[in-house]
Design an enzyme around this catalytic site. Sequence first.
Site, PDB file in Angstrom:
ATOM      1  N   GLN A  76       0.854  -1.197   0.000  1.00  0.00           N
ATOM      2  CA  GLN A  76       0.000   0.000   0.000  1.00  0.00           C
ATOM      3  C   GLN A  76       0.886   1.243   0.000  1.00  0.00           C
ATOM      4  OE1 GLN A  76      -3.403  -0.296   0.045  1.00  0.00           O
ATOM      5  NE2 GLN A  76      -3.688   1.892  -0.055  1.00  0.00           N
ATOM      6  N   PHE A  77       1.306   1.690  -1.191  1.00  0.00           N
ATOM      7  CA  PHE A  77       2.194   2.853  -1.266  1.00  0.00           C
ATOM      8  C   PHE A  77       1.535   4.114  -0.732  1.00  0.00           C
ATOM      9  CE2 PHE A  77      -0.101   3.521  -5.180  1.00  0.00           C
ATOM     10  CZ  PHE A  77      -0.119   4.907  -5.342  1.00  0.00           C
ATOM     11  N   THR A  78       0.210   4.168  -0.735  1.00  0.00           N
ATOM     12  CA  THR A  78      -0.480   5.383  -0.298  1.00  0.00           C
ATOM     13  C   THR A  78      -0.322   5.659   1.193  1.00  0.00           C
ATOM     14  OG1 THR A  78      -2.597   4.248   0.002  1.00  0.00           O
ATOM     15  CG2 THR A  78      -2.169   5.210  -2.173  1.00  0.00           C
TER      16      THR A  78
END
Length: 143
Positions: A76-78
């Site tokens: 989950q890069f966010t």
Amino acid sequence: MRAVVQVVTEASVTVDGESGPVGSILGPGLCVLVGVTHQDTPEQARALARKLWSVRLLDGEKSCSDLGAPLLVISQFTLYGDARKGRRPTWSAAAPGEVAEPLVDAVVAELRALGATVATGRFGADMKVSLVNDGPMTLLLEV
């Protein structure tokens, strides 16, 4: 590394509209969203895995290691998004895929080496996550 950890009774992830989930667990267990930043290391990935395996979030102050509870781990890069300025978040603190993917894989590999049952999504794919948060219980971990 940063992780959002949710205690779940069930969780699954589908990818790019494929029929059926590519990863799913039946709880009690943990659904874990993992974010990686530029300075993160393989040792931090191992430390995060050990923390996830041993943190006492489940019923009766039990850990996944105590109960043999499964984990669903999703990149989950966010989690490294920054929306403090303006209306559009920036993702510059998130590590690029060639850095992040091996570290997320290292978290999963270490969990499995510790004896965990781990389901995953697919790195970089368009994923849809479904879960039933138990409690609800959600925790932010950073290592």
